[in-house]
Design a protein around this motif. Structure first.
Motif, short mmCIF file in Angstrom:
data_model
loop_
_atom_site.label_atom_id
_atom_site.label_comp_id
_atom_site.label_asym_id
_atom_site.label_seq_id
_atom_site.Cartn_x
_atom_site.Cartn_y
_atom_site.Cartn_z
N VAL A 4 -58.18 -16.07 -122.47
CA VAL A 4 -58.21 -16.09 -123.94
C VAL A 4 -56.80 -16.26 -124.50
CG1 VAL A 4 -58.78 -14.72 -125.99
CG2 VAL A 4 -60.33 -14.73 -124.04
N ILE A 5 -55.84 -15.58 -123.90
CA ILE A 5 -54.44 -15.71 -124.37
C ILE A 5 -53.95 -17.14 -124.18
CG2 ILE A 5 -52.07 -14.95 -123.92
CD1 ILE A 5 -53.26 -12.18 -123.22
N TRP A 6 -54.22 -17.72 -122.98
CA TRP A 6 -53.81 -19.10 -122.74
C TRP A 6 -54.51 -20.05 -123.71
CZ3 TRP A 6 -49.61 -20.30 -120.44
CH2 TRP A 6 -49.15 -19.63 -119.31
N LEU A 7 -55.79 -19.80 -123.98
CA LEU A 7 -56.57 -20.64 -124.89
C LEU A 7 -55.99 -20.60 -126.30
CD1 LEU A 7 -59.09 -22.44 -125.26
CD2 LEU A 7 -60.34 -20.36 -125.83
N ALA A 35 -54.04 -23.95 -118.06
CA ALA A 35 -53.87 -22.59 -117.52
C ALA A 35 -55.02 -21.69 -117.93
CB ALA A 35 -52.54 -22.01 -118.00
N ALA A 36 -55.54 -21.89 -119.15
CA ALA A 36 -56.70 -21.12 -119.59
C ALA A 36 -57.90 -21.43 -118.71
CB ALA A 36 -57.02 -21.44 -121.06
N VAL A 47 -50.91 -17.69 -110.74
CA VAL A 47 -51.47 -19.03 -110.59
C VAL A 47 -51.61 -19.71 -111.95
CG1 VAL A 47 -53.51 -20.35 -109.84
CG2 VAL A 47 -52.65 -18.46 -108.44
N GLY A 48 -52.03 -18.99 -112.97
CA GLY A 48 -52.12 -19.54 -114.32
C GLY A 48 -50.77 -20.01 -114.82
N SER A 49 -49.73 -19.22 -114.55
CA SER A 49 -48.38 -19.61 -114.95
C SER A 49 -47.91 -20.84 -114.19
CB SER A 49 -47.40 -18.46 -114.70
OG SER A 49 -47.75 -17.35 -115.49
N LEU A 54 -46.60 -26.61 -113.95
CA LEU A 54 -46.77 -27.92 -113.32
C LEU A 54 -47.38 -28.95 -114.28
CD1 LEU A 54 -47.97 -26.87 -109.77
CD2 LEU A 54 -45.75 -27.81 -110.41
N VAL A 55 -48.37 -28.54 -115.03
CA VAL A 55 -48.99 -29.47 -115.98
C VAL A 55 -48.00 -29.81 -117.10
CG1 VAL A 55 -50.88 -29.79 -117.65
CG2 VAL A 55 -51.33 -28.74 -115.42
N SER A 56 -47.25 -28.83 -117.57
CA SER A 56 -46.23 -29.10 -118.60
C SER A 56 -45.22 -30.11 -118.10
CB SER A 56 -45.48 -27.82 -118.97
OG SER A 56 -46.32 -26.92 -119.61
#
Length: 141
Positions: A4-7, A35-36, A47-49, A54-56
């Motif tokens: 939810v925070i990532w979203l 990441a969300a 892993v989310g970080s 990586l995507v950024s």
């Protein structure tokens, strides 16, 4: 909870891009949405970080320059009859101040000479303007 925070972060960054217009915040926002998604699938915070980082990096290095080139190229892009002006044409039927025919890019157009000169078939002319369905041309000689 991390998903939810990532979203929320992703949506805020994408929305903030409207104010910036530089394609940085939208790339970070999309990475946060990635990441969300990873967090929603059960990945831990590390892993989310990593997915975010990586995507950024991938979007900022790979997609952003291509988008910027495409956006700036669009500023001086001409299409339709605008793209014909300034180009060359070949006379297919004698052109004078009243009429004639020219071939522009494979298509035959009605034409007239801007200065009234007579131009014979086979000669190249420059398209000065398009007036309706008539190419207004200027002889090179």
């Amino acid at each position: 909870m991390a998903a939810v925070i990532w979203l929320v972060l992703g949506v805020l960054l994408v929305a903030a891009e409207v104010l910036s217009g530089d394609f940085v915040l939208v790339m970070l926002g999309v990475a946060a949405l990635g990441a969300a998604g990873a967090s929603a699938l059960g990945a831990d915070a590390l892993v989310g970080s990593a997915v975010f980082a990586l995507v950024s990096l991938g979007l900022l290095v790979g997609a952003r320059p291509a988008l910027r080139r495409r956006m700036t190229r669009g500023l001086d892009h001409r299409s339709g009859v605008e793209a014909l002006v300034g180009g060359t044409a070949v006379v297919v039927a004698r052109v004078d101040g009243h009429g004639g025919r020219v071939r522009i890019g494979g298509e035959v157009w009605s034409a007239r000479s801007i200065d009234g000169r007579v131009v014979e078939p086979g000669e190249e002319v420059t398209v000065v303007e398009i007036s309706g369905a008539t190419a207004v041309v200027l002889s090179g000689s």
